[in-house]
Design a protein around this motif. Structure first.
Motif, mmCIF file in Angstrom:
data_model
loop_
_atom_site.group_PDB
_atom_site.id
_atom_site.type_symbol
_atom_site.label_atom_id
_atom_site.label_comp_id
_atom_site.label_asym_id
_atom_site.label_seq_id
_atom_site.Cartn_x
_atom_site.Cartn_y
_atom_site.Cartn_z
ATOM 1 N N LEU A 92 0.823 -1.209 0.000
ATOM 2 C CA LEU A 92 0.000 0.000 0.000
ATOM 3 C C LEU A 92 0.859 1.262 0.000
ATOM 4 O O LEU A 92 0.480 2.278 -0.576
ATOM 5 N N ALA A 93 2.025 1.180 0.622
ATOM 6 C CA ALA A 93 2.945 2.321 0.588
ATOM 7 C C ALA A 93 3.370 2.638 -0.838
ATOM 8 O O ALA A 93 3.519 3.807 -1.221
ATOM 9 N N ALA A 94 3.571 1.583 -1.633
ATOM 10 C CA ALA A 94 3.999 1.781 -3.019
ATOM 11 C C ALA A 94 2.871 2.316 -3.901
ATOM 12 O O ALA A 94 3.136 2.829 -4.990
ATOM 13 N N GLN A 95 1.620 2.204 -3.416
ATOM 14 C CA GLN A 95 0.463 2.615 -4.217
ATOM 15 C C GLN A 95 -0.143 3.931 -3.748
ATOM 16 O O GLN A 95 -1.176 4.356 -4.268
ATOM 17 N N THR A 96 0.480 4.577 -2.764
ATOM 18 C CA THR A 96 0.010 5.871 -2.274
ATOM 19 C C THR A 96 1.160 6.863 -2.315
ATOM 20 O O THR A 96 2.322 6.477 -2.459
ATOM 21 N N ARG A 97 0.829 8.121 -2.156
ATOM 22 C CA ARG A 97 1.849 9.155 -2.298
ATOM 23 C C ARG A 97 1.911 10.139 -1.127
ATOM 24 O O ARG A 97 2.941 10.746 -0.891
ATOM 25 N N ARG A 98 0.812 10.311 -0.394
ATOM 26 C CA ARG A 98 0.737 11.400 0.583
ATOM 27 C C ARG A 98 0.551 10.919 2.018
ATOM 28 O O ARG A 98 1.129 11.478 2.954
ATOM 29 N N LEU A 99 -0.261 9.905 2.213
ATOM 30 C CA LEU A 99 -0.627 9.460 3.554
ATOM 31 C C LEU A 99 0.580 9.021 4.368
ATOM 32 O O LEU A 99 1.444 8.295 3.864
ATOM 33 N N ARG A 100 0.619 9.423 5.629
ATOM 34 C CA ARG A 100 1.477 8.723 6.564
ATOM 35 C C ARG A 100 0.814 7.391 6.864
ATOM 36 O O ARG A 100 -0.410 7.258 6.780
ATOM 37 N N LEU A 101 1.620 6.394 7.205
ATOM 38 C CA LEU A 101 1.046 5.049 7.279
ATOM 39 C C LEU A 101 1.766 4.203 8.308
ATOM 40 O O LEU A 101 2.904 4.476 8.686
ATOM 41 N N GLY A 102 1.068 3.170 8.780
ATOM 42 C CA GLY A 102 1.675 2.309 9.782
ATOM 43 C C GLY A 102 0.795 1.132 10.135
ATOM 44 O O GLY A 102 -0.299 0.950 9.608
ATOM 45 N N VAL A 103 1.303 0.326 11.057
ATOM 46 C CA VAL A 103 0.586 -0.813 11.619
ATOM 47 C C VAL A 103 0.250 -0.459 13.063
ATOM 48 O O VAL A 103 1.144 -0.146 13.846
#
Length: 291
Positions: free
Chosen positions: A66-77
């Protein structure tokens, strides 16, 4: 007195009982909605609700995709079970995701599932994983946080011989994009875990529900910070709130209570299945009316 920082809203999509295409669609939708600033998965290897034998994706592998398919969102588990992976391996996995995402990782970690509910407890024997008693698991979490930070920041190999983790010639290369390291979010509500938060975390997350108890836990964290000479305001308070799509007013009320209690990082747990436009709906019905 300085004004409170503005709240930052995000979503949680539990990667279970759904397909990859649906998860990807929601994250892409959220990536295009400015009001949604972060997105999260959880870390369970088997379903903890719904069909006990239904699908459940591995969180970190999915996060990298999902990181590779998004550009702006911060992300995590939210949050990684420290019981599932050795800390040096987890540091390498998280570094990879930070690089893939271009430096957007918020690193969520916690003790791991408690003995209840049984749906979570069964993950361990099903995958050949030991289940440490709670006190040992909290000690292990504290060591893991220290180890992972060192692997992200130290420029020379090192040895570590703790009570629960032993490394010889440990070294992290490459380093994460974010310097000195990705923000560390520790999740949990027990007093023992809150001491780990006070020492190691940049953000603290707690599930919503009984807001009086949430406020008491936040005050306890303040006390633990004071005991070690840390400014309590240096730890961002984060809360996970389940979304009721049928009664959005209930969720808006919960958001208001959380903001009033000083929680400025709000994670909205979206229920599956996810209809088209759920991210925009969350922004229009929940976030914008709350700020």
């Amino acid at each position: 007195m300085s004004p409170a920082p503005r709240p930052r809203f995000g979503i949680m999509t539990a990667p279970t009982q759904v397909g990859y295409d649906d998860l990807l669609r929601v994250w892409r939708e959220a990536d295009a909605v400015p009001e949604i600033e972060h997105a999260w998965l959880f870390d369970h290897l088997m379903p903890i609700f719904g069909d006990p034998w239904g699908p459940a994706f591995e969180g970190w592998t999915l996060l990298s995709a999902l990181a590779a398919q998004t550009r702006r969102l911060r992300l995590g588990v939210m949050v990684t079970s420290n019981r599932f992976r050795p800390p040096a391996m987890l540091a390498k996995i998280a570094t990879t995701v930070d690089i893939v995402s271009g430096g957007r990782l918020d690193f969520g970690i916690g003790v791991g599932s408690r003995p209840n509910p049984p749906e979570a407890r069964r993950e361990y024997p099903a995958h050949g994983l030991p289940f440490q008693p709670p006190a040992q698991a909290v000690e292990s979490l504290a060591e893991a946080c220290a180890l992972i930070r060192r692997l992200w920041t130290e420029e020379e190999p090192f040895d570590f011989h703790g009570t629960h983790h032993h490394l010889t010639g440990a070294f992290g290369n490459p380093k994460p994009v974010q310097r000195p390291h990705p923000p560390i979010l520790v999740g949990g509500r027990s007093s023992a875990t809150l001491r780990v938060v006070a020492e190691h975390a940049d953000l603290w997350n707690i599930p919503g529900g009984d807001m009086d108890d949430v406020a008491r836990r936040s005050a306890l964290l303040d006390r633990y910070c004071a005991e070690i000479g840390r400014d309590p305001d240096s730890i961002v308070r984060s809360i996970h709130l389940p979304v009721d799509t049928v009664r959005p007013g209930v969720t808006r009320e919960a958001i208001g209570e959380a903001l009033d209690a000083g929680f400025r990082h709000v994670v909205l747990g979206l229920p599956a299945p996810y209809p088209e436009g759920i991210a925009r709906w969350a922004a229009d019905e929940l976030i914008r009316p709350s700020v």
